[in-house]
Scaffold this active site. Sequence first.
Site, mmCIF file in Angstrom:
data_model
loop_
_atom_site.group_PDB
_atom_site.id
_atom_site.type_symbol
_atom_site.label_atom_id
_atom_site.label_comp_id
_atom_site.label_asym_id
_atom_site.label_seq_id
_atom_site.Cartn_x
_atom_site.Cartn_y
_atom_site.Cartn_z
ATOM 1 N N CYS A 92 0.864 -1.183 0.000
ATOM 2 C CA CYS A 92 0.000 0.000 0.000
ATOM 3 C C CYS A 92 0.904 1.237 0.000
ATOM 4 C CB CYS A 92 -0.993 -0.011 1.160
ATOM 5 S SG CYS A 92 -0.278 0.273 2.793
ATOM 6 N N ARG A 102 -3.790 -0.320 5.269
ATOM 7 C CA ARG A 102 -4.289 -1.417 4.433
ATOM 8 C C ARG A 102 -3.378 -2.623 4.385
ATOM 9 N NH1 ARG A 102 -5.254 2.177 -0.765
ATOM 10 N NH2 ARG A 102 -3.463 3.191 0.227
ATOM 11 N N ASP A 117 -8.033 3.912 0.719
ATOM 12 C CA ASP A 117 -7.227 4.169 1.908
ATOM 13 C C ASP A 117 -8.092 4.794 3.001
ATOM 14 O OD1 ASP A 117 -5.234 4.720 3.734
ATOM 15 O OD2 ASP A 117 -3.977 5.832 2.320
#
Length: 157
Positions: free
Chosen positions: A8, A14, A119
């Site tokens: 990520c 994440r 996100d």
Amino acid sequence: MYTILLVCTGNTCRSPMAQALLREILARRGVEARVLSAGIAASAGGSASPEAVQVMQEHGLDLSGHSTTPLTVALIDEADVILTMSERHKEAVRAMKPQAIEKTFCLTEFVGETGDVEDPFGRDVEAYRKTAELLRALLEKAADRLPLSGQGNGVNA
């Protein structure tokens, strides 16, 4: 050992949540694999966001000891498959190591879906809960497609 790298941006939300969830999914299935995570803009040695830690605790998983890791060519080389949270992350992997594109997939793409895993950084804990639920669903499907020994179905990516 088969190595899965989750990528990520900052390696605080994440990908660490995905790492914890995928480790739990594979352990439940009796599958041994290395599950790593990194961020394309991560600094080394940071921690997971407090919301990510809280939401993973709600799932019975501990992110309190997570240490952020920047994406490196060495990590890309170690991985058998790289699953990114967005197309932008996939492009970042390709920019670092063009040959890795054959083993790099956006997580949604890997399971036959479209879109990015958004996100939750800077949002409320509910956004993290929704992200965790999406990640769990995608990773259950991904685990079915990974060429890992010990799985009963034998389905490969």
